[in-house]
Design a protein around this motif. Structure first.
Motif, PDB file in Angstrom:
ATOM      1  N   LEU A  65      44.555  35.563  49.625  1.00 60.83           N
ATOM      2  CA  LEU A  65      45.398  36.588  50.468  1.00 60.83           C
ATOM      3  C   LEU A  65      44.390  37.113  51.579  1.00 60.83           C
ATOM      4  N   SER A  66      43.297  37.190  51.522  1.00 63.26           N
ATOM      5  CA  SER A  66      41.979  37.790  52.450  1.00 63.26           C
ATOM      6  C   SER A  66      42.148  36.570  53.377  1.00 63.26           C
ATOM      7  N   GLY A  67      42.022  35.159  53.017  1.00 60.49           N
ATOM      8  CA  GLY A  67      42.171  34.254  53.883  1.00 60.49           C
ATOM      9  C   GLY A  67      43.512  33.899  54.880  1.00 60.49           C
ATOM     10  N   ASP A  68      44.357  34.467  53.982  1.00 65.16           N
ATOM     11  CA  ASP A  68      45.740  34.572  54.848  1.00 65.16           C
ATOM     12  C   ASP A  68      45.975  35.430  55.819  1.00 65.16           C
ATOM     13  N   ASN A  69      45.234  36.518  55.576  1.00 65.66           N
ATOM     14  CA  ASN A  69      45.150  37.795  56.503  1.00 65.66           C
ATOM     15  C   ASN A  69      44.169  37.244  57.513  1.00 65.66           C
ATOM     16  N   ALA A  70      43.043  36.586  57.545  1.00 65.21           N
ATOM     17  CA  ALA A  70      42.257  36.123  58.379  1.00 65.21           C
ATOM     18  C   ALA A  70      43.027  35.365  59.527  1.00 65.21           C
ATOM     19  N   VAL A  71      43.817  34.381  59.022  1.00 60.75           N
ATOM     20  CA  VAL A  71      44.589  33.513  60.024  1.00 60.75           C
ATOM     21  C   VAL A  71      45.564  34.422  60.762  1.00 60.75           C
ATOM     22  N   VAL A  72      46.290  35.248  60.313  1.00 61.87           N
ATOM     23  CA  VAL A  72      47.058  36.545  60.845  1.00 61.87           C
ATOM     24  C   VAL A  72      46.361  36.992  61.934  1.00 61.87           C
ATOM     25  N   ILE A  73      45.065  37.699  61.603  1.00 68.94           N
ATOM     26  CA  ILE A  73      44.305  38.449  62.527  1.00 68.94           C
ATOM     27  C   ILE A  73      43.978  37.486  63.669  1.00 68.94           C
ATOM     28  N   THR A  74      43.633  36.327  63.352  1.00 74.29           N
ATOM     29  CA  THR A  74      43.089  35.353  64.373  1.00 74.29           C
ATOM     30  C   THR A  74      44.105  35.102  65.534  1.00 74.29           C
ATOM     31  N   LEU A 115      35.536  43.750  56.795  1.00 76.03           N
ATOM     32  CA  LEU A 115      35.264  45.004  56.203  1.00 76.03           C
ATOM     33  C   LEU A 115      36.304  45.166  55.080  1.00 76.03           C
ATOM     34  N   ARG A 116      37.626  45.025  55.526  1.00 74.44           N
ATOM     35  CA  ARG A 116      38.631  45.303  54.873  1.00 74.44           C
ATOM     36  C   ARG A 116      38.920  44.251  53.672  1.00 74.44           C
ATOM     37  N   ALA A 117      38.441  43.296  53.721  1.00 72.44           N
ATOM     38  CA  ALA A 117      38.390  42.362  52.650  1.00 72.44           C
ATOM     39  C   ALA A 117      37.307  42.613  51.624  1.00 72.44           C
ATOM     40  N   ILE A 118      36.104  43.274  51.998  1.00 70.95           N
ATOM     41  CA  ILE A 118      35.108  43.732  51.163  1.00 70.95           C
ATOM     42  C   ILE A 118      35.508  44.791  50.578  1.00 70.95           C
ATOM     43  N   VAL A 119      36.287  45.901  50.999  1.00 67.96           N
ATOM     44  CA  VAL A 119      36.910  47.156  50.201  1.00 67.96           C
ATOM     45  C   VAL A 119      37.869  46.803  49.261  1.00 67.96           C
ATOM     46  N   ARG A 120      38.650  45.666  49.858  1.00 68.60           N
ATOM     47  CA  ARG A 120      39.893  45.165  48.740  1.00 68.60           C
ATOM     48  C   ARG A 120      39.031  44.674  47.633  1.00 68.60           C
ATOM     49  N   MET A 121      37.926  44.093  47.675  1.00 71.27           N
ATOM     50  CA  MET A 121      37.184  43.337  46.588  1.00 71.27           C
ATOM     51  C   MET A 121      36.660  44.397  45.658  1.00 71.27           C
ATOM     52  N   MET A 134      43.229  36.022  26.649  1.00 70.37           N
ATOM     53  CA  MET A 134      42.465  35.834  27.977  1.00 70.37           C
ATOM     54  C   MET A 134      41.074  36.943  28.086  1.00 70.37           C
ATOM     55  N   GLY A 135      39.884  36.288  28.109  1.00 70.22           N
ATOM     56  CA  GLY A 135      39.177  37.052  28.378  1.00 70.22           C
ATOM     57  C   GLY A 135      38.786  38.003  29.705  1.00 70.22           C
ATOM     58  N   LEU A 136      37.886  38.887  29.826  1.00 69.30           N
ATOM     59  CA  LEU A 136      37.785  39.663  30.745  1.00 69.30           C
ATOM     60  C   LEU A 136      37.236  38.913  32.033  1.00 69.30           C
ATOM     61  N   ILE A 137      36.255  37.986  31.821  1.00 67.85           N
ATOM     62  CA  ILE A 137      35.698  37.084  32.844  1.00 67.85           C
ATOM     63  C   ILE A 137      36.721  36.387  33.525  1.00 67.85           C
ATOM     64  N   GLU A 138      37.786  35.935  32.716  1.00 68.44           N
ATOM     65  CA  GLU A 138      38.652  35.108  33.212  1.00 68.44           C
ATOM     66  C   GLU A 138      39.521  35.710  33.965  1.00 68.44           C
ATOM     67  N   SER A 139      40.011  36.985  33.592  1.00 64.48           N
ATOM     68  CA  SER A 139      40.913  37.683  34.573  1.00 64.48           C
ATOM     69  C   SER A 139      40.289  38.078  35.681  1.00 64.48           C
ATOM     70  N   ILE A 140      39.056  38.446  35.628  1.00 63.24           N
ATOM     71  CA  ILE A 140      38.366  38.657  36.845  1.00 63.24           C
ATOM     72  C   ILE A 140      38.304  37.539  37.938  1.00 63.24           C
ATOM     73  N   ILE A 141      38.228  36.392  37.534  1.00 61.96           N
ATOM     74  CA  ILE A 141      37.878  35.257  38.376  1.00 61.96           C
ATOM     75  C   ILE A 141      39.547  34.903  38.774  1.00 61.96           C
ATOM     76  N   LYS A 142      40.467  35.161  38.012  1.00 55.40           N
ATOM     77  CA  LYS A 142      41.793  34.974  38.474  1.00 55.40           C
ATOM     78  C   LYS A 142      42.416  36.025  39.860  1.00 55.40           C
ATOM     79  N   ILE A 143      41.965  37.231  39.391  1.00 53.55           N
ATOM     80  CA  ILE A 143      42.226  38.223  40.486  1.00 53.55           C
ATOM     81  C   ILE A 143      41.453  37.937  41.675  1.00 53.55           C
ATOM     82  N   LEU A 146      40.110  35.332  43.000  1.00 58.15           N
ATOM     83  CA  LEU A 146      40.925  34.036  43.621  1.00 58.15           C
ATOM     84  C   LEU A 146      41.945  34.150  44.227  1.00 58.15           C
ATOM     85  N   VAL A 147      42.930  35.241  43.696  1.00 63.65           N
ATOM     86  CA  VAL A 147      44.132  35.417  44.492  1.00 63.65           C
ATOM     87  C   VAL A 147      43.948  36.296  45.545  1.00 63.65           C
TER      88      VAL A 147
END
Length: 89
Positions: free
Chosen positions: A17-26, A46-52, A1-10, A12-13
Motif C-alpha cells: 500500500l505504501s508503494g501504491d501511495n508513493a506512485v500516486v504522490i509521484t 514520514l507517513r509510511a514510517i508512522v504507518r509502520m 498462525m504465529g505472531l511473527i507470520e502475522s507481523i510479516i503479512k501485515i 507486506l500489505v
C-alpha cells in the motif's frame, strides 16, 4: 498462525500500500517545482514510517486481555446509535 507470520503479512500489505501511495504522490507532484517534489516525497516517507509504527502499536494492543470484548461492545454501541438515528428520521 504465529505472531511473527502475522507481523510479516501485515508489513507486506503495508509495504504494498505504501508503494501504491508513493506512485500516486509521484504522479500528483510531477508538475511541482523540484523543491516541492522533494517536500512531497519526504512527507510520504514520514507517513509510511508512522504507518509502520501504528502497525506495531495495534499488534501490541491486540495482545491485551479483553481488548476484543471492549472493541465488540464499542461497535455495538456505535451500531445502536446509527440505528437509533435512522429510526428518528
Amino acid at each position: 498462525m504465529g505472531l511473527i507470520e502475522s507481523i510479516i503479512k501485515i508489513l507486506l500489505v503495508n509495504l504494498i500500500l505504501s508503494g501504491d501511495n508513493a506512485v500516486v504522490i509521484t504522479l500528483a507532484s510531477r508538475r511541482l517545482s523540484d523543491h516541492l517534489k522533494k517536500v512531497a516525497v519526504i512527507w510520504e516517507i514520514l507517513r509510511a514510517i508512522v504507518r509502520m509504527l501504528f502497525v506495531f502499536i495495534v499488534l501490541y494492543l491486540l495482545k491485551l486481555p479483553f481488548i476484543h470484548l471492549i472493541g465488540g461492545i464499542l461497535l455495538l454501541i456505535v451500531a445502536y446509535k446509527l440505528l437509533e438515528d435512522k429510526q428518528g428520521e
